[in-house]
Design an enzyme around this catalytic site. Structure first.
Site, PDB file in Angstrom:
ATOM      1  CB  CYS A 254      -0.786   2.239   0.854  1.00 22.41           C
ATOM      2  SG  CYS A 254      -0.908   3.397  -0.698  1.00 22.41           S
TER       3      CYS A 254
ATOM      4  CG  ASN B  18       2.691   5.944  -3.908  1.00 21.92           C
ATOM      5  OD1 ASN B  18       3.496   6.387  -4.839  1.00 21.92           O
ATOM      6  ND2 ASN B  18       2.412   6.659  -2.822  1.00 21.92           N
TER       7      ASN B  18
ATOM      8  CB  CYS C 143      -6.076   5.896  -1.329  1.00 18.01           C
ATOM      9  SG  CYS C 143      -7.326   5.839  -2.824  1.00 18.01           S
ATOM     10  NE  ARG C 144      -4.350   2.056   1.922  1.00 20.86           N
ATOM     11  CZ  ARG C 144      -4.392   0.966   2.227  1.00 20.86           C
ATOM     12  NH1 ARG C 144      -4.533   0.342   3.530  1.00 20.86           N
ATOM     13  NH2 ARG C 144      -3.781  -0.075   1.274  1.00 20.86           N
ATOM     14  CB  SER C 145       1.458   5.770   0.840  1.00 21.79           C
ATOM     15  OG  SER C 145       1.196   5.578  -0.572  1.00 21.79           O
TER      16      SER C 145
ATOM     17  CG  ASP D 272      -7.338   0.585  -0.403  1.00 19.38           C
ATOM     18  OD1 ASP D 272      -7.883   1.647  -0.824  1.00 19.38           O
ATOM     19  OD2 ASP D 272      -6.880  -0.168  -0.980  1.00 19.38           O
TER      20      ASP D 272
END
Length: 158
Positions: A8, A11, A13-15, A126
């Protein structure tokens, strides 16, 4: 061994959430000796930091634990090392493709939502600037996509 890298922007939140969800699913199936999972960010803004505290809280409520530290995607090593390089949104994919200027690694690049089986989503949005619903939505999408990815990997290795 199959190696997966979730990517993401920062690095945080999402990944790292995708990494934690996938690790939990892999451990449930006792496949941790066959599947390696990591995450990275396109930017270097958060290198060394823990995941966003809000993301950690929402993930922990589902028994997913974000323990990794942010790192930046390294085109000099990550393209070679990983079998699946999975972008969370179109911008992340565009950035990854631009780092692969000779188009050598295009078959390794995937959108996270390619693997969804239930939730119709084009991207993993995001959640950073939103509220609690955004973090929950991310986790819903990631659980679906990680399950689909795991099923794909299992069917390819049997």
């Amino acid at each position: 061994m199959t190696k997966i890298l979730f990517v993401c922007l920062g690095n945080i939140c999402r990944s790292p959430s995708a990494e934690a969800v996938m690790k939990a699913f892999v451990e449930q199936e006792n496949l941790q000796d066959k599947i390696f999972i990591d995450s990275a960010g396109i930017s270097g803004w958060h290198i060394g930091q823990s995941a966003d505290a809000r993301m950690q809280k929402h993930a922990a409520n589902r028994n997913f634990y974000l323990t990794s530290r942010a790192r930046q995607f390294d085109p000099n090593t990550d393209f070679e090392e990983f079998d699946y390089i999975i972008a969370m949104d179109y911008e992340n994919m565009r950035d990854l493709r631009s780092m692969d200027s000779r188009n050598i690694y295009k078959d390794k690049l995937h959108m996270m939502t390619e693997f969804n089986t239930k939730i119709p989503a084009d991207i993993v949005p995001d959640p950073y600037y939103g509220g609690a619903d955004g973090f929950e939505n991310v986790l819903d999408i990631l659980e679906d996509a990680c399950n689909g990815l795991l099923q794909k990997i299992k069917s390819n290795t049997q």
